[in-house]
Scaffold this motif. Structure first.
Motif, PDB file in Angstrom:
ATOM      1  N   VAL A   1      60.673  64.015  11.765  1.00 29.66           N
ATOM      2  CA  VAL A   1      61.566  63.848  10.619  1.00 29.66           C
ATOM      3  C   VAL A   1      61.031  64.512   9.345  1.00 29.66           C
ATOM      4  O   VAL A   1      61.777  65.238   8.669  1.00 29.66           O
ATOM      5  N   PRO A   2      59.757  64.333   8.951  1.00 30.07           N
ATOM      6  CA  PRO A   2      59.305  64.961   7.696  1.00 30.07           C
ATOM      7  C   PRO A   2      59.405  66.483   7.720  1.00 30.07           C
ATOM      8  O   PRO A   2      59.744  67.102   6.695  1.00 30.07           O
ATOM      9  N   VAL A   3      59.098  67.097   8.861  1.00 31.76           N
ATOM     10  CA  VAL A   3      59.184  68.561   8.948  1.00 31.76           C
ATOM     11  C   VAL A   3      60.642  69.000   8.937  1.00 31.76           C
ATOM     12  O   VAL A   3      60.997  70.007   8.316  1.00 31.76           O
ATOM     13  N   ARG A   4      61.496  68.247   9.621  1.00 40.00           N
ATOM     14  CA  ARG A   4      62.936  68.548   9.567  1.00 40.00           C
ATOM     15  C   ARG A   4      63.412  68.551   8.117  1.00 40.00           C
ATOM     16  O   ARG A   4      64.145  69.446   7.677  1.00 40.00           O
ATOM     17  N   LEU A   5      63.003  67.520   7.382  1.00 43.40           N
ATOM     18  CA  LEU A   5      63.441  67.410   5.989  1.00 43.40           C
ATOM     19  C   LEU A   5      62.965  68.605   5.170  1.00 43.40           C
ATOM     20  O   LEU A   5      63.722  69.167   4.367  1.00 43.40           O
ATOM     21  N   ALA A   6      61.718  69.027   5.382  1.00 44.74           N
ATOM     22  CA  ALA A   6      61.193  70.178   4.641  1.00 44.74           C
ATOM     23  C   ALA A   6      61.966  71.447   4.989  1.00 44.74           C
ATOM     24  O   ALA A   6      62.300  72.246   4.102  1.00 44.74           O
ATOM     25  N   ILE A   7      62.274  71.661   6.266  1.00 44.27           N
ATOM     26  CA  ILE A   7      63.040  72.839   6.681  1.00 44.27           C
ATOM     27  C   ILE A   7      64.419  72.824   6.027  1.00 44.27           C
ATOM     28  O   ILE A   7      64.886  73.845   5.488  1.00 44.27           O
ATOM     29  N   LEU A   8      65.068  71.686   6.068  1.00 47.12           N
ATOM     30  CA  LEU A   8      66.430  71.587   5.534  1.00 47.12           C
ATOM     31  C   LEU A   8      66.453  71.745   4.012  1.00 47.12           C
ATOM     32  O   LEU A   8      67.383  72.322   3.458  1.00 47.12           O
ATOM     33  N   LYS A   9      65.422  71.241   3.340  1.00 47.14           N
ATOM     34  CA  LYS A   9      65.374  71.407   1.890  1.00 47.14           C
ATOM     35  C   LYS A   9      65.133  72.867   1.504  1.00 47.14           C
ATOM     36  O   LYS A   9      65.637  73.343   0.487  1.00 47.14           O
ATOM     37  N   LEU A  10      64.364  73.585   2.304  1.00 45.89           N
ATOM     38  CA  LEU A  10      64.192  75.012   2.063  1.00 45.89           C
ATOM     39  C   LEU A  10      65.533  75.737   2.175  1.00 45.89           C
ATOM     40  O   LEU A  10      65.859  76.607   1.367  1.00 45.89           O
ATOM     41  N   ILE A  11      66.317  75.360   3.179  1.00 45.72           N
ATOM     42  CA  ILE A  11      67.597  76.040   3.404  1.00 45.72           C
ATOM     43  C   ILE A  11      68.592  75.693   2.303  1.00 45.72           C
ATOM     44  O   ILE A  11      69.292  76.567   1.773  1.00 45.72           O
ATOM     45  N   THR A  12      68.668  74.416   1.948  1.00 46.84           N
ATOM     46  CA  THR A  12      69.648  74.001   0.941  1.00 46.84           C
ATOM     47  C   THR A  12      69.192  74.304  -0.485  1.00 46.84           C
ATOM     48  O   THR A  12      69.994  74.283  -1.418  1.00 46.84           O
ATOM     49  N   GLY A  13      67.884  74.579  -0.659  1.00 52.41           N
ATOM     50  CA  GLY A  13      67.380  74.917  -1.988  1.00 52.41           C
ATOM     51  C   GLY A  13      67.318  73.747  -2.940  1.00 52.41           C
ATOM     52  O   GLY A  13      67.341  73.933  -4.159  1.00 52.41           O
ATOM     53  N   THR A  14      67.234  72.526  -2.411  1.00 53.80           N
ATOM     54  CA  THR A  14      67.216  71.333  -3.261  1.00 53.80           C
ATOM     55  C   THR A  14      65.983  70.501  -2.935  1.00 53.80           C
ATOM     56  O   THR A  14      66.068  69.477  -2.273  1.00 53.80           O
ATOM     57  N   LEU A  15      64.809  70.947  -3.413  1.00 56.62           N
ATOM     58  CA  LEU A  15      63.589  70.209  -3.108  1.00 56.62           C
ATOM     59  C   LEU A  15      63.586  68.844  -3.791  1.00 56.62           C
ATOM     60  O   LEU A  15      63.326  67.830  -3.184  1.00 56.62           O
ATOM     61  N   ARG A  16      63.831  68.807  -5.083  1.00 56.08           N
ATOM     62  CA  ARG A  16      63.912  67.563  -5.865  1.00 56.08           C
ATOM     63  C   ARG A  16      62.780  66.603  -5.515  1.00 56.08           C
ATOM     64  O   ARG A  16      62.995  65.481  -5.048  1.00 56.08           O
ATOM     65  N   VAL A  17      61.554  67.053  -5.733  1.00 50.18           N
ATOM     66  CA  VAL A  17      60.388  66.230  -5.403  1.00 50.18           C
ATOM     67  C   VAL A  17      59.632  65.808  -6.661  1.00 50.18           C
ATOM     68  O   VAL A  17      58.518  65.304  -6.579  1.00 50.18           O
ATOM     69  N   GLY A  18      60.230  66.019  -7.823  1.00 47.05           N
ATOM     70  CA  GLY A  18      59.594  65.573  -9.063  1.00 47.05           C
ATOM     71  C   GLY A  18      58.428  66.435  -9.502  1.00 47.05           C
ATOM     72  O   GLY A  18      57.585  65.990 -10.280  1.00 47.05           O
ATOM     73  N   ALA A  19      58.350  67.659  -8.996  1.00 49.13           N
ATOM     74  CA  ALA A  19      57.275  68.571  -9.394  1.00 49.13           C
ATOM     75  C   ALA A  19      57.905  69.782 -10.076  1.00 49.13           C
ATOM     76  O   ALA A  19      58.532  70.607  -9.431  1.00 49.13           O
ATOM     77  N   SER A  20      57.740  69.875 -11.378  1.00 45.82           N
ATOM     78  CA  SER A  20      58.329  70.966 -12.130  1.00 45.82           C
ATOM     79  C   SER A  20      57.530  72.252 -11.937  1.00 45.82           C
ATOM     80  O   SER A  20      56.398  72.240 -11.438  1.00 45.82           O
ATOM     81  N   VAL A  21      58.121  73.358 -12.350  1.00 43.88           N
ATOM     82  CA  VAL A  21      57.414  74.637 -12.320  1.00 43.88           C
ATOM     83  C   VAL A  21      56.160  74.564 -13.176  1.00 43.88           C
ATOM     84  O   VAL A  21      55.107  75.099 -12.813  1.00 43.88           O
ATOM     85  N   ARG A  22      56.258  73.852 -14.290  1.00 47.86           N
ATOM     86  CA  ARG A  22      55.096  73.727 -15.180  1.00 47.86           C
ATOM     87  C   ARG A  22      53.949  72.998 -14.489  1.00 47.86           C
ATOM     88  O   ARG A  22      52.791  73.397 -14.609  1.00 47.86           O
ATOM     89  N   LEU A  23      54.245  71.933 -13.753  1.00 53.13           N
ATOM     90  CA  LEU A  23      53.194  71.211 -13.041  1.00 53.13           C
ATOM     91  C   LEU A  23      52.517  72.105 -12.014  1.00 53.13           C
ATOM     92  O   LEU A  23      51.291  72.064 -11.845  1.00 53.13           O
ATOM     93  N   ALA A  24      53.307  72.928 -11.328  1.00 50.82           N
ATOM     94  CA  ALA A  24      52.732  73.843 -10.344  1.00 50.82           C
ATOM     95  C   ALA A  24      51.771  74.825 -11.013  1.00 50.82           C
ATOM     96  O   ALA A  24      50.692  75.117 -10.482  1.00 50.82           O
ATOM     97  N   LYS A  25      52.123  75.307 -12.194  1.00 47.59           N
ATOM     98  CA  LYS A  25      51.258  76.270 -12.887  1.00 47.59           C
ATOM     99  C   LYS A  25      49.999  75.602 -13.438  1.00 47.59           C
ATOM    100  O   LYS A  25      48.933  76.222 -13.484  1.00 47.59           O
TER     101      LYS A  25
END
Length: 532
Positions: A128-152
């Motif tokens: 299930v977790p990998v399925r969710l990651a694959i599907l979020k990549l396809i739909t483009g809606t990660l919505r995991v509470g991590a902004s671009v700024r946090l990544a940088k």
């Protein structure tokens, strides 16, 4: 793919900012190339797949599950990727889950007709977790509470403190996934990426809201004042390597406003406000919204909603970095730039002359009638610094307007709010042609309330739903039964797109008025009287 799926799951469940940064840093430190770069691209919204669409996922789910059960489940969960990941029927297959690089590369090159079989195979082989990651990549809606700024910020920590997140921002738009040269620089294995003359985005300088305590301590003579216009902040980047128009959040909006790009026949980086102007008068923000998010505006659209840039600041002039200069010096350079270049479609922000703070306050109080949000106060000696350095720039917005409205409809939110009814449509009373009073919707709000109030509203909505329209719930709202919300908003204007004939600017829930019955809520005429 397993490591990326674990990262997404833990980011979703982790509330703390520092904890999220630690998770991101660990992923960037431990995952090999190109997977970590691909993960970075996914988190920062740099991945897009032309052939793979959410409709593909929906069709696959309906072919493997009962369509009615899927529709009900999707309505309850509120997130397509999560619904499909949980409902996808288990099948024993002799294959491991796909690798992250494999998923991204395959989605980019696989013909559309072959995608259903490819994606189905991945989902069958994955937990299930990998399925969710694959599907979020396809739909483009990660919505995991991590902004671009946090990544940088997490990326900057890879350098051991020698590189800042703003240093990464300076070169970001000259890079491309999977960011091999970026990681080499951060880890001390290579030089700093050189964007050369590429039209890269520079981190903007932001202002703090001016609160009462700040106002009392303000040394007025050290500041200059400008109007805070009700448009969108933009950065104009024109270099020998190209021309780009960026939003404050670093989104490239060049295609949306081609007429602005056409006028950028200079070598400079400018900071300003994008506005719709007609005969020199600033139009309401609702007019500018007609232009936003349109990739290819028509000639009629550009004619009906003509945009102009009101310039505030200059960051670079013919390759010279002006950001270390004090504001007064940059302002003088901006005036010289305007005299030299005379760019079409642009004008200079006005410096407001006022003898003292009380007189300036009176000007602010009258700003609403001219579609002005309030005032900006900028310290004369302030360099142009990235982020929000306190004490340098202040935004002194006018006080919001308020009406008491009745909750009429509700819908589930997204991401962390996908299980709560957090999007609210509210209405005001008006008199019909028959002389009876009825509620007419006047706006939507999905912010302003506390977590405790969200739980309270969600429980009430579930217990008082009277009708269902797909994902929308109509709740009880007669004169004696219902919930009254105090709605704060910045402005109101006429609108032919709304049944009420009025649109609100930035409506949000001020507070719950549990002391009032719906019959005590405001009338539509009250809102109309607030139109300027």
């Amino acid at each position: 793919m397993i490591a990326f799926a674990e990262l997404l799951e833990r980011l979703t469940l982790t509330p703390g900012r520092l904890a999220k940064i630690a998770l991101l840093r660990r992923f960037f430190e431990t995952e090999p190339d190109p997977d970590r770069g691909i993960g970075l691209a996914a988190l920062t919204g740099e991945l897009a797949f032309a052939a793979a669409k959410p409709s593909l996922i929906r069709a696959l789910a309906e072919s493997r599950t009962d369509p009615v059960l899927f529709a009900w489940s999707y309505d309850y969960v509120g997130d397509l990727a999560e619904t499909v990941a949980l409902m996808w029927p288990e099948r024993r297959v002799n294959a491991p889950p796909p690798l992250l690089a494999e998923v991204v590369e395959s989605l980019a090159v696989t013909p559309k007709a072959e995608l259903p079989s490819l994606v189905s195979g991945w989902l069958d082989a994955s937990p299930v977790p990998v399925r969710l990651a694959i599907l979020k990549l396809i739909t483009g809606t990660l919505r995991v509470g991590a902004s671009v700024r946090l990544a940088k910020i997490a990326l900057a920590e890879l350098s051991g403190g020698t590189i800042e997140a703003d240093d990464i921002e300076e070169v970001w738009h000259g890079l491309a996934p999977p960011y091999g040269e970026l990681f080499a620089w951060l880890e001390g294995r290579g030089p700093k990426p050189d964007p050369a003359d590429a039209p890269v985005f520079r981190p903007p300088m932001l202002a703090h809201p001016l609160e009462a305590a700040d106002l009392a301590a303000l040394e007025f003579e050290r500041y200059v004042a400008e109007w805070k216009w009700d448009g969108i902040r933009v950065q104009l980047v024109s270099t020998p390597g190209g021309r780009r128009l960026y939003s404050r959040g670093a989104d490239d909006i060049s295609a949306t406003f081609p007429e602005v790009i056409e006028h950028m026949r200079f070598d400079a980086v400018l900071d300003g406000e994008l506005l719709v102007l007609r005969d020199g008068i600033v139009a309401p923000f609702a007019d500018l919204q007609q232009r936003l998010n349109r990739k290819s505006p028509t000639a009629k659209m550009m004619s009906d909603y003509p945009v102009r840039v009101r310039l505030y600041d200059i960051l670079f002039d013919e390759g010279e970095d002006l950001r270390p200069l004090p504001f007064d010096a940059r302002r003088e350079r901006l005036q010289h730039f305007m005299e030299r270049e005379k760019p079409d479609g642009m004008d200079l922000s006005e410096i407001i002359v006022s003898p003292d703070l009380p007189a300036l306050s009176e000007l602010r109080d009258g700003a609403r009638a001219a579609s002005i949000e309030g005032l900006m106060l900028k310290r004369r000696d302030s360099p142009y610094l990235p982020g929000r350095p306190k004490g340098m720039w202040w935004k002194w917005k006018r006080d919001p307007l308020n009406v008491d409205a009745v909750l009429m409809y509700a819908q589930r939110g997204h991401g962390k709010r996908s299980s709560f009814y957090s999007d609210y449509t509210f209405g005001l009373w008006c008199t019909t042609e028959t002389g009876a009073d009825e509620l007419v919707p006047v706006g939507k709000a999905y912010s302003g309330f506390t977590d405790q109030e969200l739980v309270q509203l969600d429980r009430w909505i579930r217990n008082n739903t009277v009708k269902r329209f797909g994902p929308v719930r109509e709740v009880e709202h007669d004169p004696q039964h219902g919930i009254v919300l105090e709605i704060a908003f910045d402005a109101a204007q006429r609108s032919t797109r709304h049944k009420s004939g009025v649109a609100m600017r930035f409506p949000r829930v001020g507070r719950l008025r549990l002391d009032k019955k719906p019959e005590d809520a405001d009338r539509l005429e009250t809102l109309i009287d607030l139109i300027f």
